[in-house]
Design an enzyme around this catalytic site. Sequence first.
Site: not given
Length: 295
Positions: A15, A108
């Site tokens: 990432k 989230d």
Amino acid sequence: MLASFKPNKQLVAIKKVSKKINESNYENIRKEARILKMARSCPFVCHPYAAFQSEVEAFFVLEYASGGSLYSMICKEGKLPVERIKFYTAEIVIGLQFLHSNGIVHRDLKPDNILVDKDGHIKICDFGISAEGLFGRKMISGLAGTPGYRAPEVLLLNEYNAGADWWSFGVIMYEIATGEQPFSPSGCALREYFLIKTPEYPSYMSKEMQDLLSKLLEKNKKKRLGVKGKIREHPLYATIKWNELEEKRMKPPFQPEMKSADDFNEISPEVPVDTSRRERVEELSYVDPTWHWQE
């Protein structure tokens, strides 16, 4: 990005996060690094192998979840079989309770951020906007998360804590059980819509699942299951042996295909051209001492 280390060709996910100028995202990068390192002790949270940085980007080397995300499963299959729903959501319960016990609220939670590893187990990921230090009655405020998964108290800009994650968890369960969200994420009167609308439960959904969802999608944050009551004792999870599940001794109902590094085409990722100088992100670079990447 999907990557591998030579010569052992172990597949890992990388990432990358831009180190933005004039924006305070450095603390978010450090926060994600802290949470990922802490989360190595929970089997249902994505584990990091290493972190490093370039002049303009920060990188996290993570375990590769070959099963993709719950979102990709919904897109491919629509609603999932009941046994998979119970198994996946029970592992999410363990992961969420671990995070909350350490003062972390994800903020989230959605199908995109719940992965399935090569053995068929859940991995909660992406902690860039998570909140830390929320122990006891401590609250946080501010709009966060993805439309359609935000709890009413988040939409109304009220204070909230871990209860916001349990609402999102309820939305995810409804979505993987039906292939649709219980509430539309669009519309100009969105806040009022959330406050007055009650989800419709299809006839094929079991009474146990309907009952659990009604308790998770409780608009009163003080009465919501997860915050109040013991979710592990709900009748939907009567067949779940929690001790065995926590130790990953329960066989997953579905095992994804695991490709090797040789099954993928090798490409060179684009290197961003940026002459603006960034500061170094402190407390970021590390390698997990238990990761034997050179073997």
